[in-house]
Design a protein around this motif. Structure first.
Motif, PDB file in Angstrom:
ATOM      1  N   GLN A  72     -15.921  -5.851   6.425  1.00  0.00           N
ATOM      2  CA  GLN A  72     -16.023  -5.492   4.961  1.00  0.00           C
ATOM      3  C   GLN A  72     -14.613  -5.527   4.470  1.00  0.00           C
ATOM      4  OE1 GLN A  72     -18.549  -2.326   4.428  1.00  0.00           O
ATOM      5  NE2 GLN A  72     -20.508  -3.465   4.997  1.00  0.00           N
ATOM      6  N   LEU A  73     -13.965  -4.731   4.904  1.00  0.00           N
ATOM      7  CA  LEU A  73     -12.494  -4.684   4.457  1.00  0.00           C
ATOM      8  C   LEU A  73     -11.823  -5.984   4.758  1.00  0.00           C
ATOM      9  CD1 LEU A  73     -10.178  -2.936   3.321  1.00  0.00           C
ATOM     10  CD2 LEU A  73      -9.778  -2.241   5.707  1.00  0.00           C
ATOM     11  N   CYS A  74     -11.891  -6.807   5.662  1.00  0.00           N
ATOM     12  CA  CYS A  74     -11.057  -7.973   5.975  1.00  0.00           C
ATOM     13  C   CYS A  74     -11.705  -9.162   5.089  1.00  0.00           C
ATOM     14  CB  CYS A  74     -11.557  -8.416   7.331  1.00  0.00           C
ATOM     15  SG  CYS A  74     -10.801  -9.834   7.902  1.00  0.00           S
ATOM     16  N   ASP A  75     -13.001  -9.135   4.624  1.00  0.00           N
ATOM     17  CA  ASP A  75     -13.547 -10.192   3.685  1.00  0.00           C
ATOM     18  C   ASP A  75     -12.931  -9.991   2.461  1.00  0.00           C
ATOM     19  OD1 ASP A  75     -15.043 -11.280   5.705  1.00  0.00           O
ATOM     20  OD2 ASP A  75     -16.806 -10.217   5.177  1.00  0.00           O
ATOM     21  N   THR A  76     -12.480  -8.586   2.046  1.00  0.00           N
ATOM     22  CA  THR A  76     -11.913  -8.306   0.666  1.00  0.00           C
ATOM     23  C   THR A  76     -10.539  -8.716   0.801  1.00  0.00           C
ATOM     24  OG1 THR A  76     -13.386  -6.544   0.171  1.00  0.00           O
ATOM     25  CG2 THR A  76     -11.384  -6.558  -1.175  1.00  0.00           C
ATOM     26  N   ALA A  77      -9.761  -8.468   2.072  1.00  0.00           N
ATOM     27  CA  ALA A  77      -8.355  -8.647   2.094  1.00  0.00           C
ATOM     28  C   ALA A  77      -8.010  -9.814   1.993  1.00  0.00           C
ATOM     29  CB  ALA A  77      -7.927  -7.854   3.421  1.00  0.00           C
ATOM     30  N   VAL A  78      -8.787 -10.992   2.600  1.00  0.00           N
ATOM     31  CA  VAL A  78      -8.525 -12.244   2.722  1.00  0.00           C
ATOM     32  C   VAL A  78      -8.440 -12.679   1.197  1.00  0.00           C
ATOM     33  CG1 VAL A  78      -9.590 -14.413   3.189  1.00  0.00           C
ATOM     34  CG2 VAL A  78      -9.530 -12.574   4.883  1.00  0.00           C
ATOM     35  N   ASP A  79      -9.240 -12.176   0.421  1.00  0.00           N
ATOM     36  CA  ASP A  79      -9.485 -12.892  -1.065  1.00  0.00           C
ATOM     37  C   ASP A  79      -8.103 -12.206  -1.944  1.00  0.00           C
ATOM     38  OD1 ASP A  79     -11.449 -14.459  -0.427  1.00  0.00           O
ATOM     39  OD2 ASP A  79     -13.056 -12.739  -1.031  1.00  0.00           O
ATOM     40  N   GLU A  80      -7.756 -11.107  -1.629  1.00  0.00           N
ATOM     41  CA  GLU A  80      -6.817 -10.324  -2.493  1.00  0.00           C
ATOM     42  C   GLU A  80      -5.506 -10.157  -1.809  1.00  0.00           C
ATOM     43  OE1 GLU A  80      -8.531  -6.461  -3.324  1.00  0.00           O
ATOM     44  OE2 GLU A  80     -10.313  -7.148  -4.212  1.00  0.00           O
ATOM     45  N   ILE A  81      -5.326 -10.325  -0.773  1.00  0.00           N
ATOM     46  CA  ILE A  81      -3.871 -10.093  -0.060  1.00  0.00           C
ATOM     47  C   ILE A  81      -3.174 -11.452   0.382  1.00  0.00           C
ATOM     48  CG2 ILE A  81      -2.681  -8.894   1.463  1.00  0.00           C
ATOM     49  CD1 ILE A  81      -4.704  -6.815   1.435  1.00  0.00           C
ATOM     50  N   ALA A  82      -2.084 -11.736  -0.143  1.00  0.00           N
ATOM     51  CA  ALA A  82      -1.181 -13.044   0.044  1.00  0.00           C
ATOM     52  C   ALA A  82      -0.987 -12.940   1.594  1.00  0.00           C
ATOM     53  CB  ALA A  82      -0.245 -13.331  -1.024  1.00  0.00           C
ATOM     54  N   GLY A  83      -1.211 -14.085   2.346  1.00  0.00           N
ATOM     55  CA  GLY A  83      -0.734 -13.833   3.657  1.00  0.00           C
ATOM     56  C   GLY A  83      -1.567 -13.133   4.652  1.00  0.00           C
ATOM     57  N   PHE A  84      -2.506 -12.271   4.249  1.00  0.00           N
ATOM     58  CA  PHE A  84      -3.203 -11.596   5.310  1.00  0.00           C
ATOM     59  C   PHE A  84      -4.109 -12.699   5.947  1.00  0.00           C
ATOM     60  CE2 PHE A  84      -7.528 -10.082   6.262  1.00  0.00           C
ATOM     61  CZ  PHE A  84      -7.152  -8.624   6.833  1.00  0.00           C
ATOM     62  N   GLN A  85      -4.225 -12.428   7.304  1.00  0.00           N
ATOM     63  CA  GLN A  85      -4.973 -13.404   8.333  1.00  0.00           C
ATOM     64  C   GLN A  85      -6.260 -12.562   8.753  1.00  0.00           C
ATOM     65  OE1 GLN A  85      -3.987 -16.829   8.649  1.00  0.00           O
ATOM     66  NE2 GLN A  85      -2.851 -16.019   7.115  1.00  0.00           N
TER      67      GLN A  85
END
Length: 174
Positions: A72-85
């Motif tokens: 869940q956290l990863c799915d959010t981070a992919v959309d919100e954080i530049a460069g997050f993989q």
């Protein structure tokens, strides 16, 4: 060599001929040392299997719960954080939750540095991400006095340069 053989024979001679290692297994020791070694190894492996199978059910539940929260956290981070993989977790369940490590991976050092810069105004920075992670883990009753000791940030480029892209080898160092 003669001394070690002699010692083994002395030990074998001291054991009763019908030795019971477990309540339901009778073992004839005799003179054949190879049989004794094989039997002991089998019994040890059986005992370890029994011990780990008892823990596996609980560990699987914990791991599944962690996987769901982190996804869940990863799915959010992919959309919100530049460069997050991506992110993953490492844990030794015999020392859970103290051994839990969350590895957060960015594409390169530049994006990781931007993310870590608390002065920049952006959708999600490191402090906000850590707070979101802490809240997710708390919802599963996993809490730490200092969550920063359990989060590791890394990059794809660093793995490529230092471990030829082999994440399994890289994660072993954590």
């Amino acid at each position: 060599m003669a001394d070690s053989t002699h010692s083994v024979q002395n030990i074998s001679n001291q054991l009763e001929v019908n030795t019971v290692l477990r309540g339901d297994i009778d073992i004839d020791i005799g003179i054949d040392v190879d049989v004794v070694v094989v039997v002991v190894v089998v019994v040890v492996v059986q005992n370890l299997d029994t011990r780990t199978s008892v823990m596996k059910k609980t560990d699987k539940k914990r791991d599944n719960q962690l996987r769901i929260l982190l996804t869940q956290l990863c799915d959010t981070a992919v959309d919100e954080i530049a460069g997050f993989q991506w992110l993953t977790h490492l844990v030794n369940y015999s020392r859970f939750p103290q051994s839990l490590k969350i590895v957060v991976v960015f594409d390169n050092q530049t994006n990781l540095a931007r993310f870590s810069d608390q002065s920049r105004v952006q959708q999600c920075n490191k402090l906000q991400f850590i707070q979101q992670l802490k809240a997710k883990l708390a919802s599963a009753d996993i809490q730490f006095s200092d969550i920063n000791q359990h989060v590791i940030f890394d990059t794809e480029t660093a793995c490529e340069q230092q471990h030829q892209g082999n994440w399994a080898a890289r994660l072993q160092r954590h």
